[in-house]
Design a protein around this motif. Structure first.
Motif, PDB file in Angstrom:
ATOM      1  N   ARG A  44     -19.276   5.322  -3.869  1.00 28.17           N
ATOM      2  CA  ARG A  44     -19.098   4.841  -2.495  1.00 28.17           C
ATOM      3  C   ARG A  44     -19.224   3.324  -2.419  1.00 28.17           C
ATOM      4  N   SER A  45     -20.220   2.761  -3.121  1.00 32.07           N
ATOM      5  CA  SER A  45     -20.446   1.318  -3.051  1.00 32.07           C
ATOM      6  C   SER A  45     -19.246   0.529  -3.555  1.00 32.07           C
ATOM      7  N   PHE A  46     -18.477   1.115  -4.479  1.00 35.16           N
ATOM      8  CA  PHE A  46     -17.299   0.436  -5.014  1.00 35.16           C
ATOM      9  C   PHE A  46     -16.120   0.500  -4.055  1.00 35.16           C
ATOM     10  N   ILE A  47     -15.869   1.646  -3.453  1.00 32.40           N
ATOM     11  CA  ILE A  47     -14.611   1.866  -2.728  1.00 32.40           C
ATOM     12  C   ILE A  47     -14.702   1.605  -1.230  1.00 32.40           C
ATOM     13  N   SER A  48     -15.909   1.579  -0.674  1.00 29.66           N
ATOM     14  CA  SER A  48     -16.058   1.547   0.784  1.00 29.66           C
ATOM     15  C   SER A  48     -15.322   0.385   1.442  1.00 29.66           C
ATOM     16  N   ALA A  49     -15.485  -0.817   0.909  1.00 29.94           N
ATOM     17  CA  ALA A  49     -14.869  -1.983   1.550  1.00 29.94           C
ATOM     18  C   ALA A  49     -13.348  -1.889   1.523  1.00 29.94           C
ATOM     19  N   PHE A  50     -12.793  -1.395   0.420  1.00 29.50           N
ATOM     20  CA  PHE A  50     -11.339  -1.226   0.343  1.00 29.50           C
ATOM     21  C   PHE A  50     -10.858  -0.226   1.389  1.00 29.50           C
ATOM     22  N   ALA A  51     -11.559   0.896   1.509  1.00 32.02           N
ATOM     23  CA  ALA A  51     -11.160   1.945   2.440  1.00 32.02           C
ATOM     24  C   ALA A  51     -11.296   1.491   3.889  1.00 32.02           C
ATOM     25  N   GLU A  52     -12.322   0.690   4.172  1.00 30.68           N
ATOM     26  CA  GLU A  52     -12.516   0.197   5.537  1.00 30.68           C
ATOM     27  C   GLU A  52     -11.419  -0.790   5.930  1.00 30.68           C
ATOM     28  N   ARG A  53     -10.959  -1.568   4.967  1.00 33.18           N
ATOM     29  CA  ARG A  53      -9.881  -2.528   5.268  1.00 33.18           C
ATOM     30  C   ARG A  53      -8.524  -1.845   5.361  1.00 33.18           C
ATOM     31  N   SER A  54      -8.363  -0.734   4.645  1.00 34.39           N
ATOM     32  CA  SER A  54      -7.065  -0.049   4.625  1.00 34.39           C
ATOM     33  C   SER A  54      -7.254   1.444   4.876  1.00 34.39           C
ATOM     34  N   PRO A  55      -7.721   1.813   6.068  1.00 29.14           N
ATOM     35  CA  PRO A  55      -7.961   3.239   6.351  1.00 29.14           C
ATOM     36  C   PRO A  55      -6.676   4.050   6.278  1.00 29.14           C
ATOM     37  N   GLY A  56      -6.779   5.222   5.652  1.00 30.61           N
ATOM     38  CA  GLY A  56      -5.610   6.070   5.494  1.00 30.61           C
ATOM     39  C   GLY A  56      -4.775   5.720   4.278  1.00 30.61           C
ATOM     40  N   GLN A  57      -4.803   4.459   3.871  1.00 33.59           N
ATOM     41  CA  GLN A  57      -4.040   4.014   2.701  1.00 33.59           C
ATOM     42  C   GLN A  57      -4.879   4.083   1.435  1.00 33.59           C
ATOM     43  N   ILE A  58      -6.161   3.786   1.566  1.00 38.00           N
ATOM     44  CA  ILE A  58      -7.089   3.824   0.432  1.00 38.00           C
ATOM     45  C   ILE A  58      -8.159   4.858   0.723  1.00 38.00           C
ATOM     46  N   SER A  59      -8.354   5.793  -0.192  1.00 39.06           N
ATOM     47  CA  SER A  59      -9.411   6.778  -0.028  1.00 39.06           C
ATOM     48  C   SER A  59      -9.925   7.187  -1.396  1.00 39.06           C
ATOM     49  N   ALA A  60     -10.889   8.107  -1.392  1.00 39.25           N
ATOM     50  CA  ALA A  60     -11.498   8.503  -2.661  1.00 39.25           C
ATOM     51  C   ALA A  60     -12.235   9.820  -2.508  1.00 39.25           C
ATOM     52  N   VAL A  61     -12.277  10.550  -3.599  1.00 41.94           N
ATOM     53  CA  VAL A  61     -13.233  11.640  -3.758  1.00 41.94           C
ATOM     54  C   VAL A  61     -14.422  11.018  -4.485  1.00 41.94           C
ATOM     55  N   LEU A  62     -15.535  10.868  -3.785  1.00 40.28           N
ATOM     56  CA  LEU A  62     -16.648  10.079  -4.293  1.00 40.28           C
ATOM     57  C   LEU A  62     -17.352  10.780  -5.449  1.00 40.28           C
TER      58      LEU A  62
END
Length: 251
Positions: A44-62
């Motif tokens: 989560r700590s790695f991907i959160s900022a990317f996902a928040e900036r690009s919701p729907g475009q960037i996601s992850a199975v944590l």
């Protein structure tokens, strides 16, 4: 599913891309800023900022485990435990703040012991072990890494203290236990995310798998004379506590 080269990735439009690990995600993100990326095996700590900036475009199975779940894994093994010791650097203190807020609902509290340099890691660890009923290890590579883990685990062992987490790999090295998400569960969730993308054009937000299991080191438990419930029993106890109190970190 088709493997694509960097050149192909740069020209992809409206096609989902699955990456495995932080390095693969970073490489894909740099190759194509508009790519719809589903990241696997990332924290989560790695991907959160990317996902928040690009919701729907960037996601992850944590891939990491919510710290409250790891804390409750320790309490399922040591029911009398009320105090948890945490090691952190100045850069990773914030990693533990949500956990500290959540613990009182489960009859526990935690204290952070700040590691200011590699030179005072062990002395800080000794103070932490003197405070806590167990040491909770987070996925903090500045502290828990191949160079330090042997010293951390041996120091805890010599003081008859247990370490919980941060991953299955560390259980094999000498941690007493760790929760983890089984790979088939992560794959199933990835399939669900892809279905949503094809239906709506957007991924759900990054999420943890719904099922977690527990890995234990029975040899360490025997050496420390700790009665160890079965892995299934530990996982059931944790799930029950989270169901009663609500798993705020998964919301």
């Amino acid at each position: 599913m088709t493997e694509v080269s960097d050149d192909q990735l740069a020209t992809l439009e409206n096609s989902p891309v699955i990456t495995v690990g932080p390095a693969a995600f970073s490489k894909a993100r740099q190759a194509n800023r508009s790519a719809a990326i589903l990241a696997m095996l990332v924290d989560r700590s790695f991907i959160s900022a990317f996902a928040e900036r690009s919701p729907g475009q960037i996601s992850a199975v944590l891939y990491d485990v919510p710290l409250i779940r790891q804390a409750l894994t320790g309490k399922a093994i040591l029911p009398q435990a009320t105090k948890i010791a945490l090691l952190a650097t100045a850069d990773s203190v914030e990693l533990y703040e949500p956990l500290i807020d959540e613990l009182p609902a489960y009859g526990m509290s935690a204290r952070i012991f700040l590691v200011e340099s590699n030179d005072n890691l062990i002395s800080t660890l000794v103070r932490a072990l003197g405070y806590g009923d167990f040491l909770l290890a987070a996925p903090d590579s500045a502290i828990y890494n191949p160079r330090t883990i042997k010293h951390i685990l041996l120091t805890a062992y010599r003081r008859n203290q247990i370490v919980i987490g941060p991953t299955q790999a560390y259980v094999k090295a000498g941690s007493l236990a760790s929760s983890y998400a089984p790979f088939p569960e992560m794959v199933e969730m990835a399939g669900s995310f892809l279905s949503t993308f094809f239906e709506t054009g957007a991924y759900p937000e990054p999420s943890y798998p719904k099922e977690f299991r527990v890995e234990v080191n029975a040899q360490v438990a025997r050496s420390l004379n700790i009665p160890l419930p079965s892995r299934e029993d530990i996982a059931t106890r944790v799930d029950r506590q989270l169901a009663i109190n609500g798993e705020a970190s998964d919301e």
